[in-house]
Design a protein around this motif. Structure first.
Motif, short mmCIF file in Angstrom:
data_model
loop_
_atom_site.label_atom_id
_atom_site.label_comp_id
_atom_site.label_asym_id
_atom_site.label_seq_id
_atom_site.Cartn_x
_atom_site.Cartn_y
_atom_site.Cartn_z
N GLY A 1 -8.71 -3.84 2.97
CA GLY A 1 -7.92 -5.30 2.41
C GLY A 1 -7.39 -5.10 1.08
N PRO A 2 -8.48 -4.94 0.10
CA PRO A 2 -7.00 -4.32 -1.14
C PRO A 2 -6.43 -3.26 -0.85
N VAL A 3 -6.69 -2.51 0.03
CA VAL A 3 -5.59 -1.48 0.02
C VAL A 3 -4.75 -1.85 0.50
N GLY A 4 -4.21 -3.07 1.71
CA GLY A 4 -3.29 -3.39 2.12
C GLY A 4 -2.44 -4.26 0.50
N THR B 1 -0.59 -12.79 -3.92
CA THR B 1 -2.10 -13.09 -4.31
C THR B 1 -2.99 -14.10 -3.06
N ALA B 2 -2.28 -14.83 -2.25
CA ALA B 2 -3.01 -15.36 -1.23
C ALA B 2 -3.69 -14.77 -0.44
N GLN B 3 -2.60 -13.51 -0.29
CA GLN B 3 -3.40 -12.40 0.92
C GLN B 3 -4.47 -12.09 0.40
N ASN B 4 -4.43 -11.51 -1.00
CA ASN B 4 -5.49 -11.01 -1.68
C ASN B 4 -6.57 -11.88 -1.20
N LEU B 5 -6.55 -13.04 -1.93
CA LEU B 5 -7.19 -14.17 -1.37
C LEU B 5 -8.01 -14.51 -0.20
N VAL C 1 -0.68 -1.45 -1.73
CA VAL C 1 0.30 -1.33 -1.03
C VAL C 1 1.93 -2.40 -1.28
N PHE C 2 1.46 -3.25 -0.67
CA PHE C 2 2.82 -4.18 -1.28
C PHE C 2 2.93 -4.95 -2.68
N ALA C 3 2.18 -4.16 -3.46
CA ALA C 3 2.08 -4.27 -4.57
C ALA C 3 3.01 -3.47 -5.55
N ALA D 1 -3.71 -5.33 -10.40
CA ALA D 1 -2.39 -4.77 -10.28
C ALA D 1 -0.70 -5.86 -9.97
N LEU D 2 -1.53 -7.31 -8.95
CA LEU D 2 -0.83 -8.10 -8.87
C LEU D 2 -0.17 -8.55 -9.78
#
Length: 148
Positions: free
Chosen positions: A69-72, A33-37, A75-77, A137-138
């Protein structure tokens, strides 16, 4: 230092500190979530720096970041979908979306109509839409979608 660079510094300082704290602590889902931020903070900062320094190449970097960014994150989600305890960060999601929208609107007004405005609106749409989809998604996926 002009106002654009100062606004980018404030954006990176506040959002970067929150993202760094989230990435450094907590379970993997909160780190994601922090990576998405981070994506949602750096992209508007790049747009502000592009205006402050007069370098249109930074806008291209922001476009690439808003797209990838959101695509990555998605993938991790997907990789962390079996992890217990999904975070819900809707407050941060809407704050980041509001920041992105405000920056895009201000830069559209400052730049005037033209091709650059279309690019800014595309970046804003990708940034806000991608952030909302990735955060959803998260938080557990979408109802009615198999496996999501």
């Amino acid at each position: 230092m002009n106002g654009w660079i100062l606004a980018a510094t404030v954006d990176l300082g506040g959002g970067g500190a929150a993202a760094l704290w989230g990435v450094a602590t907590g379970p993997p889902a909160r780190r994601l979530t922090a990576q998405n931020l981070t994506t949602s903070v750096v992209c508007p900062a790049l747009l502000l720096l592009a205006q402050g320094y007069g370098r249109p190449a930074y806008v291209d970097l922001a476009l690439l970041l808003a797209l990838l960014g959101p695509v990555g994150t998605l993938v991790f989600a997907r990789l962390l979908s079996d992890e217990p305890g999904r975070p819900s960060a809707w407050g941060l999601t809407w704050a980041a979306a509001g920041l992105g929208a405000a920056v895009v609107v201000v830069l559209c007004v400052a730049g005037g109509p033209g091709r650059s405005m279309v690019k800014l609106l595309l970046i804003g749409t990708l940034l806000i839409g991608g952030n909302v989809v990735a955060s959803r998604a998260l938080a557990g996926g979408f109802r009615g979608v198999r496996g999501g």
